[in-house]
Scaffold this motif. Structure first.
Motif, PDB file in Angstrom:
ATOM      1  N   ALA A 129      -9.231 -16.698   8.670  1.00 41.23           N
ATOM      2  CA  ALA A 129      -9.950 -16.448   7.107  1.00 41.23           C
ATOM      3  C   ALA A 129      -9.104 -17.479   5.858  1.00 41.23           C
ATOM      4  O   ALA A 129      -9.426 -17.568   4.928  1.00 41.23           O
ATOM      5  CB  ALA A 129      -9.673 -15.054   6.869  1.00 41.23           C
ATOM      6  N   GLY A 130      -8.014 -18.152   6.417  1.00 39.17           N
ATOM      7  CA  GLY A 130      -7.236 -18.685   5.609  1.00 39.17           C
ATOM      8  C   GLY A 130      -6.159 -17.856   4.788  1.00 39.17           C
ATOM      9  O   GLY A 130      -6.132 -16.676   5.173  1.00 39.17           O
ATOM     10  N   SER A 131      -5.511 -18.614   4.048  1.00 34.57           N
ATOM     11  CA  SER A 131      -4.548 -17.641   3.412  1.00 34.57           C
ATOM     12  C   SER A 131      -4.954 -17.043   1.991  1.00 34.57           C
ATOM     13  O   SER A 131      -5.723 -17.797   1.327  1.00 34.57           O
ATOM     14  CB  SER A 131      -3.306 -18.408   3.089  1.00 34.57           C
ATOM     15  N   HIS A 132      -4.966 -15.742   1.938  1.00 31.65           N
ATOM     16  CA  HIS A 132      -5.579 -14.982   0.877  1.00 31.65           C
ATOM     17  C   HIS A 132      -4.665 -15.250  -0.656  1.00 31.65           C
ATOM     18  O   HIS A 132      -5.030 -15.557  -1.876  1.00 31.65           O
ATOM     19  CB  HIS A 132      -5.550 -13.346   1.043  1.00 31.65           C
TER      20      HIS A 132
ATOM     21  N   ILE B 185      -4.667 -18.710  -5.824  1.00 33.91           N
ATOM     22  CA  ILE B 185      -3.918 -19.536  -6.811  1.00 33.91           C
ATOM     23  C   ILE B 185      -4.706 -21.012  -6.989  1.00 33.91           C
ATOM     24  O   ILE B 185      -4.557 -21.968  -7.754  1.00 33.91           O
ATOM     25  CB  ILE B 185      -2.487 -19.733  -6.579  1.00 33.91           C
ATOM     26  N   ASN B 186      -5.472 -21.420  -5.964  1.00 39.86           N
ATOM     27  CA  ASN B 186      -5.956 -22.818  -5.955  1.00 39.86           C
ATOM     28  C   ASN B 186      -6.920 -22.777  -4.770  1.00 39.86           C
ATOM     29  O   ASN B 186      -6.885 -22.944  -3.774  1.00 39.86           O
ATOM     30  CB  ASN B 186      -4.814 -23.516  -5.212  1.00 39.86           C
TER      31      ASN B 186
ATOM     32  N   GLU C 177       0.071 -10.374  -3.299  1.00 40.10           N
ATOM     33  CA  GLU C 177       0.934  -9.551  -2.396  1.00 40.10           C
ATOM     34  C   GLU C 177       0.834  -9.709  -1.141  1.00 40.10           C
ATOM     35  O   GLU C 177      -0.196 -10.096  -0.479  1.00 40.10           O
ATOM     36  CB  GLU C 177       0.447  -8.059  -2.947  1.00 40.10           C
ATOM     37  N   HIS C 178       1.869  -9.270  -0.460  1.00 44.17           N
ATOM     38  CA  HIS C 178       1.490  -9.251   1.210  1.00 44.17           C
ATOM     39  C   HIS C 178       0.855  -8.094   1.358  1.00 44.17           C
ATOM     40  O   HIS C 178       0.498  -7.171   0.706  1.00 44.17           O
ATOM     41  CB  HIS C 178       3.080  -8.725   1.643  1.00 44.17           C
ATOM     42  N   HIS C 179       0.220  -8.151   2.577  1.00 44.87           N
ATOM     43  CA  HIS C 179      -0.938  -7.253   3.011  1.00 44.87           C
ATOM     44  C   HIS C 179      -0.401  -5.703   3.163  1.00 44.87           C
ATOM     45  O   HIS C 179      -1.076  -4.754   2.918  1.00 44.87           O
ATOM     46  CB  HIS C 179      -1.334  -7.532   4.390  1.00 44.87           C
TER      47      HIS C 179
END
Ligand SMILES: Cc1ncc(COP(=O)(O)O)c(C=O)c1O
Length: 375
Positions: free
Chosen positions: A334-337, A342-343, A97-99
């Motif tokens: 932190a990169g994308s949650h 998913i990967n 989900e979005h933050h």
């Protein structure tokens, strides 16, 4: 240098026709809509006309549309109301989900001891519907299901009807974050089993800082923001009149041009995917590109190398705007949650390219050529 803007899921350029209808409400039509004299009545009329237009387009009642400061406030309001007013004690959500949703549900989970479950995701990023059914069936408490309609990073689209019908079966409340789809797809809310959705004008060529919350007429909630009696006692604070007028105009224009623009943008996205596959070895795509997917977003996965790690930075130097995650986190390290969820392959770099009606194939050719050089 002429810039190339491929980050339309973060925000879009304001359409000049939208600005034109907003301007008078910043200048001569400045009355407070709560004032009873003519200046006030003029502003009030503008708001109620905008509400009617938005409701008609979404096939909802005007009484179900509330204007807010944007997608974040709308999601916060809906999620808090499900807990505070509608008896939900168990939130079912997802890690992607979005933050605005993630941090709201985490807050309620830690502060109010509300149970929180994340539904499993399939390898293509879609919600595992069987697991969702198990979570709902196994819950002793009333559930709030909050799952986004389109993921802003990988573009996956949720089957809102399937989730809504499942929620109905288990008497759960259903909130869907539709910030990436309102203004991009037709809605028929009278025939959609959902309690709350939201929208944000800046995602479809409207102004920033204005959004809507749709609250289905069958649910009754108390306000999230306390104060004056604006928005029928549901959202206090002097209304953003020019923003509201701009929201309605942007939605009207998006709706009028939906067929033409969605086909054009999807074509751009598929063209870029093809060109990348032809010219850049080892690339892949995150999400369900050829399946149920938002037509504006292309999330590209590059093999991790010293060069690809610097990609966003180097694209920026060359006047190309793209992003690594949602706009609110792209400055962080932190990169994308979403990509992590998913990967989790640490040897890949994800870059999101997202398009609008204003982009062209020539721009894609330029970006692909630049990527070839940079990688
Ligand atoms: C899926 C999604 N939800 C919520 C938001 C937040 O919307 P706003 O910027 O209007 O607060 C965004 C935009 O960043 C989004 O993409």
């Amino acid at each position: 240098m002429k810039k190339i803007y491929f980050d339309n899921a973060a925000t879009t350029a304001l359409d000049s026709n939208v600005l034109d209808v907003m301007l008078p409400y910043m200048t001569e039509k400045f009355g407070n809509p709560s004032s009873i004299y003519s200046y006030g009545r003029e502003s009030r009329l503008a708001i109620e006309t905008a509400r009617k237009s938005v409701a008609k387009i979404l096939n909802a009642h005007p009484g179900e549309i509330f204007f807010t400061s944007g997608g974040t406030e709308s999601s916060n309001t809906a999620i808090a109301a499900a807990i505070n007013n509608l008896g939900c004690r168990h939130i079912i959500s997802s890690e992607i989900e979005h933050h605005a949703t993630l941090h709201s549900v985490e807050h309620l989970h830690s502060r109010d001891n509300i149970r929180l479950s994340n539904v499993n995701l399939l390898s293509n990023g879609h919600v595992d519907m069987e697991h969702l059914r198990e979570l709902l069936a196994g819950s002793k408490e009333r559930c709030l299901v909050t799952l986004m309609h389109a993921n802003n990073e990988i573009g996956n689209l949720l089957d809102m009807h399937a989730v809504g019908n499942l929620c109905k079966e288990f008497d759960a409340i259903f909130h869907s974050d539709t910030v990436q789809t309102v203004g991009h797809y037709p809605f028929d809310l009278r025939n959609t089993p959902v309690h709350f959705i939201n929208g944000s004008a800046h995602k479809f060529h409207g102004p920033k800082g204005v959004g809507i919350l749709y609250i289905n007429e069958n649910v009754k909630i108390t306000p999230f923001i306390h104060g004056g009696s604006q928005e029928r006692n549901m959202r206090a604070g002097t209304e953003n009149v020019y923003g509201i007028v701009g929201f309605a105009k942007a939605l009207e224009m998006a709706t009028a041009h939906y067929e033409e623009h969605s086909a054009y943008i999807n074509d751009l996205r598929m063209y870029m995917a093809e060109q990348l596959q032809q010219h850049i070895p080892g690339i892949g795509f995150n999400g369900d590109l050829h399946g149920r997917s938002l037509y504006t977003v292309l999330n590209v996965s590059f093999p991790k190398t010293e060069k690809s790690e610097m990609l966003l930075f180097n694209l920026d130097i060359n006047g190309i705007c793209a992003s690594g995650g949602s706009a609110c986190t792209s400055g962080a390290d932190a990169g994308s949650h979403v990509i992590r969820a998913i990967n989790s392959d640490p040897n890949r770099i994800a870059v999101r390219f997202s398009f609008s009606k204003d982009n062209t194939k020539e721009e894609i050719d330029t970006v692909v050529a630049k990527l070839k050089e940079l990688i």
